[in-house]
Each structure stands twice: as C-alpha cells, then as structure tokens.
Design an enzyme around this catalytic site. Structure first.
Site, PDB file in Angstrom:
ATOM      1  N   VAL A   1      -0.157  -8.222  -4.701  1.00 25.43           N
ATOM      2  CA  VAL A   1       0.385  -9.306  -3.873  1.00 25.43           C
ATOM      3  C   VAL A   1      -0.546 -10.513  -3.949  1.00 25.43           C
TER       4      VAL A   1
ATOM      5  N   GLY B   1      -0.125   4.349   0.115  1.00 25.54           N
ATOM      6  CA  GLY B   1      -0.970   5.482   0.503  1.00 25.54           C
ATOM      7  C   GLY B   1      -0.327   6.247   1.644  1.00 25.54           C
TER       8      GLY B   1
ATOM      9  N   GLU C   1       2.445  -1.106  -4.436  1.00 29.34           N
ATOM     10  CA  GLU C   1       1.163  -0.417  -4.582  1.00 29.34           C
ATOM     11  C   GLU C   1       0.389  -1.037  -5.737  1.00 29.34           C
TER      12      GLU C   1
ATOM     13  N   GLY D   1       0.828  -1.207   0.000  1.00 24.38           N
ATOM     14  CA  GLY D   1       0.000   0.000   0.000  1.00 24.38           C
ATOM     15  C   GLY D   1       0.860   1.254   0.000  1.00 24.38           C
TER      16      GLY D   1
ATOM     17  N   VAL E   1      -3.340  -0.956   3.624  1.00 19.63           N
ATOM     18  CA  VAL E   1      -4.183  -0.912   2.422  1.00 19.63           C
ATOM     19  C   VAL E   1      -5.517  -0.206   2.684  1.00 19.63           C
ATOM     20  N   GLY E   2      -5.574   0.622   3.709  1.00 21.26           N
ATOM     21  CA  GLY E   2      -6.788   1.359   4.023  1.00 21.26           C
ATOM     22  C   GLY E   2      -7.378   0.931   5.360  1.00 21.26           C
ATOM     23  N   ARG E   3      -8.426   1.600   5.769  1.00 20.84           N
ATOM     24  CA  ARG E   3      -9.093   1.296   7.029  1.00 20.84           C
ATOM     25  C   ARG E   3     -10.593   1.124   6.772  1.00 20.84           C
TER      26      ARG E   3
ATOM     27  N   HIS F   1       8.856  38.723   4.832  1.00 17.66           N
ATOM     28  CA  HIS F   1      10.017  38.206   4.095  1.00 17.66           C
ATOM     29  C   HIS F   1      11.189  38.021   5.045  1.00 17.66           C
TER      30      HIS F   1
ATOM     31  N   ALA G   1      -8.605  12.971  11.603  1.00 14.06           N
ATOM     32  CA  ALA G   1      -8.964  13.328  12.970  1.00 14.06           C
ATOM     33  C   ALA G   1      -9.767  14.632  13.014  1.00 14.06           C
TER      34      ALA G   1
HETATM   35  P1  FAD Z   1     -10.954   6.558  16.573  1.00 14.07           P
HETATM   36  O1  FAD Z   1      -9.827   7.486  16.800  1.00 14.07           O
HETATM   37  O2  FAD Z   1     -10.691   5.264  15.894  1.00 14.07           O
HETATM   38  O3  FAD Z   1     -11.616   6.318  17.995  1.00 14.07           O
HETATM   39  C1  FAD Z   1     -12.708   5.453  18.149  1.00 14.07           C
HETATM   40  C2  FAD Z   1     -12.748   5.020  19.586  1.00 14.07           C
HETATM   41  O4  FAD Z   1     -13.983   4.352  19.805  1.00 14.07           O
HETATM   42  C3  FAD Z   1     -11.648   4.033  19.963  1.00 14.07           C
HETATM   43  O5  FAD Z   1     -11.007   4.460  21.129  1.00 14.07           O
HETATM   44  C4  FAD Z   1     -12.392   2.719  20.171  1.00 14.07           C
HETATM   45  O6  FAD Z   1     -11.792   1.889  21.172  1.00 14.07           O
HETATM   46  C5  FAD Z   1     -13.745   3.211  20.632  1.00 14.07           C
HETATM   47  N1  FAD Z   1     -14.829   2.266  20.374  1.00 14.07           N
HETATM   48  C6  FAD Z   1     -15.105   1.594  19.229  1.00 14.07           C
HETATM   49  N2  FAD Z   1     -16.212   0.861  19.370  1.00 14.07           N
HETATM   50  C7  FAD Z   1     -16.646   1.067  20.644  1.00 14.07           C
HETATM   51  C8  FAD Z   1     -17.754   0.587  21.393  1.00 14.07           C
HETATM   52  N3  FAD Z   1     -18.661  -0.253  20.870  1.00 14.07           N
HETATM   53  N4  FAD Z   1     -17.878   1.010  22.660  1.00 14.07           N
HETATM   54  C9  FAD Z   1     -16.970   1.860  23.232  1.00 14.07           C
HETATM   55  N5  FAD Z   1     -15.920   2.352  22.560  1.00 14.07           N
HETATM   56  C10 FAD Z   1     -15.766   1.960  21.287  1.00 14.07           C
HETATM   57  N6  FAD Z   1      -5.512  11.565  10.846  1.00 14.07           N
HETATM   58  C11 FAD Z   1      -5.136  12.853  10.742  1.00 14.07           C
HETATM   59  O7  FAD Z   1      -5.994  13.727  10.629  1.00 14.07           O
HETATM   60  N7  FAD Z   1      -3.815  13.226  10.791  1.00 14.07           N
HETATM   61  C12 FAD Z   1      -2.835  12.313  10.918  1.00 14.07           C
HETATM   62  O8  FAD Z   1      -1.658  12.672  10.957  1.00 14.07           O
HETATM   63  C13 FAD Z   1      -3.185  10.951  11.016  1.00 14.07           C
HETATM   64  N8  FAD Z   1      -2.244  10.007  11.176  1.00 14.07           N
HETATM   65  C14 FAD Z   1      -2.607   8.694  11.312  1.00 14.07           C
HETATM   66  C15 FAD Z   1      -1.612   7.745  11.459  1.00 14.07           C
HETATM   67  C16 FAD Z   1      -1.950   6.409  11.589  1.00 14.07           C
HETATM   68  C17 FAD Z   1      -0.865   5.369  11.751  1.00 14.07           C
HETATM   69  C18 FAD Z   1      -3.324   6.020  11.599  1.00 14.07           C
HETATM   70  C19 FAD Z   1      -3.719   4.576  11.777  1.00 14.07           C
HETATM   71  C20 FAD Z   1      -4.319   6.966  11.449  1.00 14.07           C
HETATM   72  C21 FAD Z   1      -3.973   8.311  11.297  1.00 14.07           C
HETATM   73  N9  FAD Z   1      -4.931   9.297  11.120  1.00 14.07           N
HETATM   74  C22 FAD Z   1      -4.565  10.611  10.982  1.00 14.07           C
HETATM   75  C23 FAD Z   1      -6.367   8.974  11.090  1.00 14.07           C
HETATM   76  C24 FAD Z   1      -6.997   9.294  12.457  1.00 14.07           C
HETATM   77  O9  FAD Z   1      -6.308   8.580  13.461  1.00 14.07           O
HETATM   78  C25 FAD Z   1      -8.464   8.942  12.439  1.00 14.07           C
HETATM   79  O10 FAD Z   1      -9.101   9.605  11.369  1.00 14.07           O
HETATM   80  C26 FAD Z   1      -9.130   9.351  13.739  1.00 14.07           C
HETATM   81  O11 FAD Z   1      -8.513   8.762  14.859  1.00 14.07           O
HETATM   82  C27 FAD Z   1     -10.610   8.987  13.725  1.00 14.07           C
HETATM   83  O12 FAD Z   1     -11.195   9.450  14.900  1.00 14.07           O
HETATM   84  P2  FAD Z   1     -12.508   8.772  15.482  1.00 14.07           P
HETATM   85  O13 FAD Z   1     -12.758   9.439  16.776  1.00 14.07           O
HETATM   86  O14 FAD Z   1     -13.568   8.753  14.451  1.00 14.07           O
HETATM   87  O15 FAD Z   1     -12.119   7.253  15.723  1.00 14.07           O
HETATM   88  P1  NAD Z   2      -4.822   4.816   2.011  1.00 13.04           P
HETATM   89  O1  NAD Z   2      -6.164   4.695   1.426  1.00 13.04           O
HETATM   90  O2  NAD Z   2      -4.202   6.143   2.163  1.00 13.04           O
HETATM   91  O3  NAD Z   2      -3.781   3.971   1.132  1.00 13.04           O
HETATM   92  C1  NAD Z   2      -3.948   2.616   0.891  1.00 13.04           C
HETATM   93  C2  NAD Z   2      -3.200   2.272  -0.390  1.00 13.04           C
HETATM   94  O4  NAD Z   2      -3.146   0.883  -0.500  1.00 13.04           O
HETATM   95  C3  NAD Z   2      -3.864   2.810  -1.644  1.00 13.04           C
HETATM   96  O5  NAD Z   2      -2.922   3.481  -2.432  1.00 13.04           O
HETATM   97  C4  NAD Z   2      -4.397   1.560  -2.309  1.00 13.04           C
HETATM   98  O6  NAD Z   2      -4.418   1.667  -3.718  1.00 13.04           O
HETATM   99  C5  NAD Z   2      -3.410   0.538  -1.836  1.00 13.04           C
HETATM  100  N1  NAD Z   2      -3.904  -0.837  -1.834  1.00 13.04           N
HETATM  101  C6  NAD Z   2      -5.133  -1.275  -1.483  1.00 13.04           C
HETATM  102  N2  NAD Z   2      -5.192  -2.622  -1.573  1.00 13.04           N
HETATM  103  C7  NAD Z   2      -3.966  -3.030  -1.978  1.00 13.04           C
HETATM  104  C8  NAD Z   2      -3.390  -4.306  -2.243  1.00 13.04           C
HETATM  105  N3  NAD Z   2      -4.105  -5.424  -2.097  1.00 13.04           N
HETATM  106  N4  NAD Z   2      -2.098  -4.360  -2.632  1.00 13.04           N
HETATM  107  C9  NAD Z   2      -1.362  -3.224  -2.769  1.00 13.04           C
HETATM  108  N5  NAD Z   2      -1.867  -1.991  -2.548  1.00 13.04           N
HETATM  109  C10 NAD Z   2      -3.144  -1.902  -2.148  1.00 13.04           C
HETATM  110  O7  NAD Z   2      -4.890   3.994   3.383  1.00 13.04           O
HETATM  111  P2  NAD Z   2      -3.827   3.868   4.554  1.00 13.04           P
HETATM  112  O8  NAD Z   2      -2.510   4.380   4.115  1.00 13.04           O
HETATM  113  O9  NAD Z   2      -3.972   2.498   5.059  1.00 13.04           O
HETATM  114  O10 NAD Z   2      -4.416   4.861   5.632  1.00 13.04           O
HETATM  115  C11 NAD Z   2      -5.749   4.633   6.132  1.00 13.04           C
HETATM  116  C12 NAD Z   2      -6.437   5.926   6.464  1.00 13.04           C
HETATM  117  O11 NAD Z   2      -5.845   6.510   7.608  1.00 13.04           O
HETATM  118  C13 NAD Z   2      -6.321   6.924   5.336  1.00 13.04           C
HETATM  119  O12 NAD Z   2      -7.519   6.944   4.629  1.00 13.04           O
HETATM  120  C14 NAD Z   2      -6.088   8.230   6.007  1.00 13.04           C
HETATM  121  O13 NAD Z   2      -7.244   9.003   5.917  1.00 13.04           O
HETATM  122  C15 NAD Z   2      -5.803   7.906   7.458  1.00 13.04           C
HETATM  123  N6  NAD Z   2      -4.447   8.396   7.761  1.00 13.04           N
HETATM  124  C16 NAD Z   2      -4.209   9.731   7.670  1.00 13.04           C
HETATM  125  C17 NAD Z   2      -2.933  10.216   7.906  1.00 13.04           C
HETATM  126  C18 NAD Z   2      -2.691  11.688   7.781  1.00 13.04           C
HETATM  127  O14 NAD Z   2      -3.645  12.440   7.778  1.00 13.04           O
HETATM  128  N7  NAD Z   2      -1.451  12.128   7.701  1.00 13.04           N
HETATM  129  C19 NAD Z   2      -1.912   9.361   8.226  1.00 13.04           C
HETATM  130  C20 NAD Z   2      -2.184   8.006   8.295  1.00 13.04           C
HETATM  131  C21 NAD Z   2      -3.467   7.537   8.062  1.00 13.04           C
END
Ligand code: FAD
Ligand code: NAD
Length: 478
Positions: free
Chosen positions: A245, A190, A211, A188, A277-279, A451, A327
């Site tokens: 893959v 992404g 990718e 992935g 590969v996404g969430r 500047h 977030a």
């Molecule tokens: P979450 O943060 O997933 O929180 C959901 C919460 O609900 C969790 O604590 C979970 O335990 C709880 N929950 C779930 N089901 C239940 C239930 N039934 N009862 C009680 N609790 C429950 N976004 C950005 O904007 N900038 C970034 O730089 C960025 N970097 C990222 C890096 C990584 C590695 C990852 C994985 C994500 C990143 N993201 C980033 C994405 C960001 O983390 C998410 O978009 C954000 O956390 C979503 O917020 P949320 O509150 O919707 O859900």
């Molecule tokens: P993403 O959607 O950014 O990237 C996933 C990539 O995997 C895509 O390019 C897709 O074409 C590829 N892919 C999908 N299936 C595949 C396969 N079978 N083999 C090879 N490639 C494949 O998803 P992510 O990087 O997993 O991140 C998940 C989410 O978390 C993003 O949507 C993003 O919104 C959030 N996130 C945000 C930040 C940030 O804001 N800086 C940082 C990390 C994560």
C-alpha cells in the site's frame, strides 16, 4: 513510612493478572497497577486480551459463524429456515456482555485472592520502586521488593494508512463496526486480518486482503498454509499477495487505497479499511532513565530465558518481551516470574507454545514446521491425514483440511504438529501434551482414541508417519 509491597505488577492483561493472582496465592503482598480506566474511573482489568483482543474477537467469530451456518450450512442437514437476518447491534451487545462478565471476573478473583488493583500509569524507578500517576495527575511512589512489568502491546501503524477510527481502523475499531461494511479492505493477511476479515465476510461484506509478502502465512507449515489459502479463497476472502500500500485517501464516506502489486499500481475503494500489520511493545514512558532495565531497538524489554530484566528484582513478561504475542505465553511467563521470585526453579517450555488462528476451519500449530526442520538440517519424517477421511468430520459436514505431524527420523520423537481443520485449536493441544512428555509417534500410535472423534485424525496422522495409517492409502516407503 509508606506501605511496603512484595510485588508490584504493572499491567493487568493475561500476563499481569495471572502473575498477580499466583503471587497472592503464594503469600506475596501484591498490588497490580493498571492505567486503562473503566467507565467508573477504576482500573479496567484484563488488558488487550479481554477487552479488545482474544475474547471480543472470538465472540464475534462465533456469532458470525452461526449466522453463516444459518445461511449456508444448515440446509444440507435438512434444516430449512424461512429467513435469516443479522442484528449487528445484538451481536455487538452479546460481545460486550461476554467482555464485561470476564473482566468483572478478574476483579472478583483479585478480591478473592487479596490482590489490590490500583488505577494509574506505572513507571519503574531504581530500587526498584514504582511511580504511579493517576488520571488526575496525582503522583505517588510504591515501595516494593519486586516488580513485574506486563505492559503489553499496541497495534502498529503504517504511514500510508493513518488510523482515523472512522474509515481507517485498527483491530480495536474493527471489533466495533455497528453495521456491515459493503466493501472491506484489510491491510495485512496475518492472524488479525484473517480472523476479523472472516467475521465481516461471514456477515456479508466483500473482503479484500492486501498482504505485502509474496507468501501466504509464511510462519505456518507450507502444507497447511497452501490448504488454508485455498479454503479462504473459496470462502470469498480476496487475498492479494505482494501488495504494498502506498497511499490512502478518505473522501465521500469511503477510503481509496492505492497499492503496488506485481507489475503495476492498483486502486480499490472500500467503506472501511482495517490496518492489521502487527503489534509493537508498549514500553514508552514505562522506565525511568536510571532504573537499569534495558530495551532493544524495537522497544522490547530485554530479558533472559527466565524473564529477568537487566535490573535486580525486576521481571518483564508477555507481549512487552520477545517471543510470540500470545495470551497464554504471557500467562506462563507471569507464573514463572512469580515462582522464581520465591526461589523456585520454574521455567517456560518455549518449544511447545501452541498458536491458533480462529478462522473456520481453525489453523493450529505447535513445534517446528517442515521448512524450519529442513533449514535446520534436522532429519525428519512426516505423516498427513485429511479430514475428508474422518468419519466424524463427514458426519458433521465439516471435512476440510488436514493434520500433519513431523517427527525425528531416527527416534520418532514428535517435533511439530500442524492442523487446518475443524476444532484444530483443541486437537493440537493433544500434541502439545505429548511433546511436553517427549512422546514419539509410536506412543500416539499405540494410544487408544475414541470413535468417532475428530481426534482420530491425530492418531491416523501419527500412524501415517510410518506408513501405518488405516483409513487412507499410505505413501509407499522407499
Ligand atoms: P496486554 O493484554 O496488552 O495488557 C497490558 C496491560 O497493561 C493493559 O491493560 C495496559 O493498559 C496496561 N499498561 C500498559 N502500560 C501501563 C503502565 N505504564 N501502567 C499501568 N498499566 C499499563 N492471543 C491469543 O493467545 N489468542 C487469541 O485468540 C488472541 N486474539 C487476539 C485478537 C486480537 C484482536 C488482538 C489485538 C490480540 C489477540 N491476541 C490473542 C493477543 C493477546 O491479546 C496478547 O498476546 C495478550 O493480551 C498480551 O498480554 P499482556 O498481558 O502481555 O498485555
Ligand atoms: P501478524 O504479524 O499476524 O500479521 C501481520 C501481517 O501484515 C503479516 O502477514 C505482514 O506480512 C503483513 N504486513 C506488514 N506490513 C504490511 C504492509 N505495510 N502492507 C501489507 N501487509 C503488511 O500481526 P497481526 O495480524 O496484526 O496480529 C498481531 C499479533 O496479535 C500477532 O502477532 C498475534 O500474535 C496476536 N494475535 C493472536 C491471535 C490468535 O492467537 N488467534 C489473534 C489475533 C492477534
């Protein structure tokens, strides 16, 4: 009679905790149910963002960049280091400390604002009411006037590469490596693939990104994606497009990956493999059959523009609903939902949500890309300014990338801004504000910029839209 709440929030990520705090500020009796447990068995607040997402990934990105600077960037400034060594345990320890400080901060904010945290898994019942199941399997029901679902998302898995949390990991595992893998594969290309691939590349890993799509970062503006691909390749990220893959095998402490690319089948062996590969939305076991809240076929909770679900007084916000998984998008939706509960006409401007990839240089975007404008038939004009012509970027020895601004051809109203370059995340925010106020490129053009700043690149790109940039040769207008 059991206690009655004004609002139950399910989930304490950036969508849920922000909603809970705003609700309490506005006088609603609010409880926030969180199923993630901390070491003491209490609710672990902050969700994906604080615990395993935005914050720990940025902590590692910042540490690894400092290490890279010590190896490759400081000598040009005349700074000679006798040696430079990376202590991965210390880097991970700092990351944990930052996470603890921020999650503890939310607990403090809940206390200060009067939000009650409750450890347990929440499930929406009709009414609405919320059933809570603790880790010890004790079940209770919360009576409430309103519910906000903010249950977030989890990493997607793919059948050929099942996560074993040892050799094949998801983003959470990739934040936990205790030593630098010599060879790292990433499925992935992404956001996560590029951010976490960059972390371990800077620490010395050989990184191969597989990718599936034929285009690199297709959701980004074409000019920015092309520039970024060149930059990352130069940094040593081996990006293989069109790579599908088909199989992985773990043996002898390594993981072999078979993939199809172009004509043939290929095989690579890695010490670790990240699947990014996404969430997907975390909506299973969240809704009772009769609660009235609907979902789409991919598990996203169905909401309208105001995050109202199909059930009265039940809202859903953040990653568990449509839109970018960011977030800040979830936080704004959480605030909107609370304000609408209180009868205010709040809304989120989905046209101006910025997105950033925190590589170095950063990639940041807001609004429409050139390819989207073309596909929608919107007549537009554009201006580009390269950081190579920025005095501040050159002074910092960081002159890679560009700013591109897109505007309506007739009115000059800004439709999008796309940046790959130093501090792109902060720079793009200037255009987010400008777009929020309906500004034109002329408005940016007559604004005075200090500047020497990186922000001058925004000014110059806006001027370039009408061929008026000063520090580059403008394209001749027909
Ligand atoms: P979450 O943060 O997933 O929180 C959901 C919460 O609900 C969790 O604590 C979970 O335990 C709880 N929950 C779930 N089901 C239940 C239930 N039934 N009862 C009680 N609790 C429950 N976004 C950005 O904007 N900038 C970034 O730089 C960025 N970097 C990222 C890096 C990584 C590695 C990852 C994985 C994500 C990143 N993201 C980033 C994405 C960001 O983390 C998410 O978009 C954000 O956390 C979503 O917020 P949320 O509150 O919707 O859900
Ligand atoms: P993403 O959607 O950014 O990237 C996933 C990539 O995997 C895509 O390019 C897709 O074409 C590829 N892919 C999908 N299936 C595949 C396969 N079978 N083999 C090879 N490639 C494949 O998803 P992510 O990087 O997993 O991140 C998940 C989410 O978390 C993003 O949507 C993003 O919104 C959030 N996130 C945000 C930040 C940030 O804001 N800086 C940082 C990390 C994560």
């Amino acid at each position: 009679m059991s206690e009655q709440y004004d609002l139950v929030v399910i989930g304490s990520g950036p969508a849920g905790y922000v909603a809970a705090i705003r609700a309490a500020q506005l006088g609603l009796k609010t409880i926030c149910v969180e199923k993630w447990l901390d070491a003491a068995g209490g609710a672990c607040l902050g969700g994906t963002c604080l615990n395993v997402g935005c914050i720990p990934s940025k902590a590692l990105l910042d540490s690894s960049y400092k290490y890279h600077e010590s190896l490759a960037e400081l000598a040009v400034h005349g700074i000679q280091l006798d040696s430079s060594a990376l202590n991965v345990a210390a880097m991970q320890g700092r990351k944990e400390k930052v996470v603890r400080q921020l999650t503890g901060g939310i607990a403090g904010l809940f206390k200060a604002n009067g939000v009650t945290p409750l450890a347990g898994a929440g499930k929406v019942l009709s009414g609405p009411r919320v059933e809570v199941t603790t880790a010890a399997n004790e079940v209770s029901v919360l009576e409430t006037k309103n519910v906000i679902i903010a249950a977030g998302s989890v990493p997607m898995e793919i059948a050929p590469a099942p996560v074993d949390n040892e050799f094949i990991v998801d983003s959470t595992g990739a934040l936990e490596f205790q030593e630098v893998p010599a060879r790292l594969g990433v499925i992935g290309g992404g956001v996560i693939g590029l951010e976490l691939g960059s972390v371990w590349r800077r620490c010395g890993a050989e990184v191969v990104v597989l990718e599936a799509l034929d285009d690199f970062l297709p959701m980004m503006d074409v000019a920015v994606a092309a520039e970024a691909e060149k930059i990352f390749t130069k940094q040593g990220l081996d990006i293989r497009l069109g790579a599908r893959v088909t199989e992985t095998t773990v043996a002898d402490g390594q993981v072999a990956v078979t993939y199809h690319c172009g004509e043939g089948e290929h095989r690579e062996v890695f010490d670790k493999l990240i699947v990014a590969v996404g969430r997907r939305p975390r909506s299973e076991e969240l809704l009772s059959a009769d609660c009235g809240v609907g979902m789409d076929e991919r598990g996203f909770i169905h909401v309208n523009d105001f995050c109202e679900t199909d059930a009265r007084n039940v809202y859903a916000v953040g990653d568990v609903v449509r839109g970018p998984m960011l977030a800040h998008k979830g936080s704004e939706e959480g605030i909107m939902a609370v304000e609408r509960i209180l009868g205010k006409h709040a809304q989120v401007n989905y046209e101006t949500i910025p997105s950033v990839i925190y590589t170095h240089p950063e990639i940041a975007a807001v609004g429409k890309t050139e390819q989207e404008l073309k596909a929608e038939g919107i007549v537009h004009k554009s201006g580009v300014f390269p950081f190579a012509a920025s005095g501040r970027a050159l002074a910092a020895n960081d002159p890679t990338g560009l700013v591109k601004i897109l505007a309506d051809r007739e009115s000059g109203r800004i439709l999008g801004c796309h940046i790959v370059g130093p501090s792109a995340a902060d720079l793009v925010q200037q255009i987010v504000i400008a777009m929020e106020f309906g500004a034109t490129v002329e408005d940016i053009g007559i604004t005075v910029f200090g500047h020497p700043t990186l922000s001058e690149a925004i000014h110059e790109a806006a001027l370039a839209v009408d061929g008026k940039a000063i520090h580059i040769a403008n394209r001749r207008r027909k």
